[in-house]
Design a protein around this motif. Structure first.
Motif, mmCIF file in Angstrom:
data_model
loop_
_atom_site.group_PDB
_atom_site.id
_atom_site.type_symbol
_atom_site.label_atom_id
_atom_site.label_comp_id
_atom_site.label_asym_id
_atom_site.label_seq_id
_atom_site.Cartn_x
_atom_site.Cartn_y
_atom_site.Cartn_z
ATOM 1 N N GLN A 1 -3.078 8.386 7.899
ATOM 2 C CA GLN A 1 -2.838 6.622 7.659
ATOM 3 C C GLN A 1 -2.971 6.105 9.538
ATOM 4 O O GLN A 1 -2.482 4.739 9.541
ATOM 5 N N VAL A 2 -3.744 6.163 10.207
ATOM 6 C CA VAL A 2 -3.336 5.466 11.781
ATOM 7 C C VAL A 2 -4.527 5.057 11.083
ATOM 8 O O VAL A 2 -3.950 3.042 12.167
ATOM 9 N N ALA A 3 -4.865 3.880 10.925
ATOM 10 C CA ALA A 3 -6.375 3.578 10.582
ATOM 11 C C ALA A 3 -5.796 2.388 9.662
ATOM 12 O O ALA A 3 -5.947 0.756 10.125
ATOM 13 N N PHE A 4 -5.079 2.882 9.223
ATOM 14 C CA PHE A 4 -3.787 1.175 7.854
ATOM 15 C C PHE A 4 -2.715 0.757 8.749
ATOM 16 O O PHE A 4 -2.642 -0.095 8.759
ATOM 17 N N GLU B 1 0.931 -1.705 -0.481
ATOM 18 C CA GLU B 1 -0.019 0.206 -0.412
ATOM 19 C C GLU B 1 0.534 1.500 0.174
ATOM 20 O O GLU B 1 2.246 1.272 0.733
ATOM 21 N N MET B 2 0.132 2.358 -0.724
ATOM 22 C CA MET B 2 0.988 3.343 -1.213
ATOM 23 C C MET B 2 0.852 4.774 1.076
ATOM 24 O O MET B 2 -0.586 4.634 1.042
ATOM 25 N N VAL B 3 1.755 5.212 0.951
ATOM 26 C CA VAL B 3 1.321 5.681 2.097
ATOM 27 C C VAL B 3 2.879 7.240 2.488
ATOM 28 O O VAL B 3 4.509 7.213 1.340
ATOM 29 N N HIS B 4 2.636 8.266 1.850
ATOM 30 C CA HIS B 4 3.117 9.328 1.716
ATOM 31 C C HIS B 4 3.850 10.164 2.184
ATOM 32 O O HIS B 4 3.706 9.998 4.174
ATOM 33 N N ALA B 5 5.071 10.527 2.494
ATOM 34 C CA ALA B 5 6.104 11.105 3.482
ATOM 35 C C ALA B 5 4.828 12.201 4.381
ATOM 36 O O ALA B 5 4.657 12.568 5.405
ATOM 37 N N THR B 6 4.341 13.169 3.480
ATOM 38 C CA THR B 6 3.028 14.292 4.457
ATOM 39 C C THR B 6 1.513 13.576 4.584
ATOM 40 O O THR B 6 1.651 13.995 5.936
ATOM 41 N N LYS C 1 -6.850 -1.082 3.283
ATOM 42 C CA LYS C 1 -6.323 0.185 3.380
ATOM 43 C C LYS C 1 -6.025 1.126 2.994
ATOM 44 O O LYS C 1 -6.896 1.770 3.741
ATOM 45 N N SER C 2 -4.505 1.202 2.690
ATOM 46 C CA SER C 2 -3.807 2.845 2.456
ATOM 47 C C SER C 2 -5.248 4.658 2.101
ATOM 48 O O SER C 2 -5.786 3.339 1.057
ATOM 49 N N GLN C 3 -5.691 5.686 2.472
ATOM 50 C CA GLN C 3 -6.095 6.110 1.817
ATOM 51 C C GLN C 3 -5.777 6.637 0.978
ATOM 52 O O GLN C 3 -6.563 7.522 -0.042
ATOM 53 N N ARG C 4 -4.231 6.594 0.538
ATOM 54 C CA ARG C 4 -3.513 7.256 -0.480
ATOM 55 C C ARG C 4 -3.827 6.255 -1.953
ATOM 56 O O ARG C 4 -2.752 5.686 -1.762
ATOM 57 N N GLU C 5 -4.015 7.407 -2.983
ATOM 58 C CA GLU C 5 -3.877 6.293 -4.453
ATOM 59 C C GLU C 5 -3.169 7.155 -4.841
ATOM 60 O O GLU C 5 -2.830 5.682 -5.899
ATOM 61 N N GLY C 6 -2.385 7.890 -4.860
ATOM 62 C CA GLY C 6 -1.645 8.750 -5.628
ATOM 63 C C GLY C 6 -1.136 9.792 -4.700
ATOM 64 O O GLY C 6 -1.275 10.485 -4.164
ATOM 65 N N PHE C 7 -0.070 10.265 -5.914
ATOM 66 C CA PHE C 7 0.354 11.297 -5.579
ATOM 67 C C PHE C 7 1.381 12.233 -6.964
ATOM 68 O O PHE C 7 2.308 11.069 -7.816
ATOM 69 N N LEU C 8 1.890 13.393 -6.952
ATOM 70 C CA LEU C 8 2.462 14.812 -7.476
ATOM 71 C C LEU C 8 3.934 13.996 -7.393
ATOM 72 O O LEU C 8 4.424 14.629 -6.123
ATOM 73 N N PHE C 9 4.762 14.084 -7.728
ATOM 74 C CA PHE C 9 6.136 14.425 -7.433
ATOM 75 C C PHE C 9 6.937 15.797 -8.044
ATOM 76 O O PHE C 9 7.025 15.541 -9.148
ATOM 77 N N TYR C 10 7.535 16.559 -7.622
ATOM 78 C CA TYR C 10 7.905 17.741 -8.448
ATOM 79 C C TYR C 10 9.122 17.663 -7.801
ATOM 80 O O TYR C 10 9.734 17.486 -6.498
#
Length: 93
Positions: free
Chosen positions: A55-58, A25-30, A66-75
């Protein structure tokens, strides 16, 4: 750039997070910021945009939730360089 889109994340919280579980599953630093706020029963600041998703529940039940994150943008600076969405990555060169 691949190293910034997929890196290991390890969490230890005895009695709350089960040991020895792995997940894709995906977890972002933010998400760490908003997760810590939830753990501390603090409110997410409303005076600025906050990109993190708690993401505490995950973390507590990674086999059922499941993780609540589906994607992210990278700049890089102000230039969009990649997009991660579920199992897909788009690198912009």
């Amino acid at each position: 750039m691949e190293g910034s889109l997929r890196v290991p994340f390890i969490i230890r919280w005895p009695g709350k997070v089960p040991a020895g579980v792995t997940s894709n599953e995906m977890v972002h630093a933010t998400d760490i910021f908003t997760s810590i706020l939830e753990i501390a029963s603090a409110e997410v600041p409303s005076d600025r945009p906050i990109d993190g998703i708690s993401q505490v529940a995950f973390f507590k039940d990674p086999t059922a939730v499941k993780s609540q994150r589906e994607g992210f943008l990278f700049y890089i600076k102000d230039e969009l360089r990649a997009v991660k969405w579920k199992d897909w990555k788009l690198h912009l060169v």
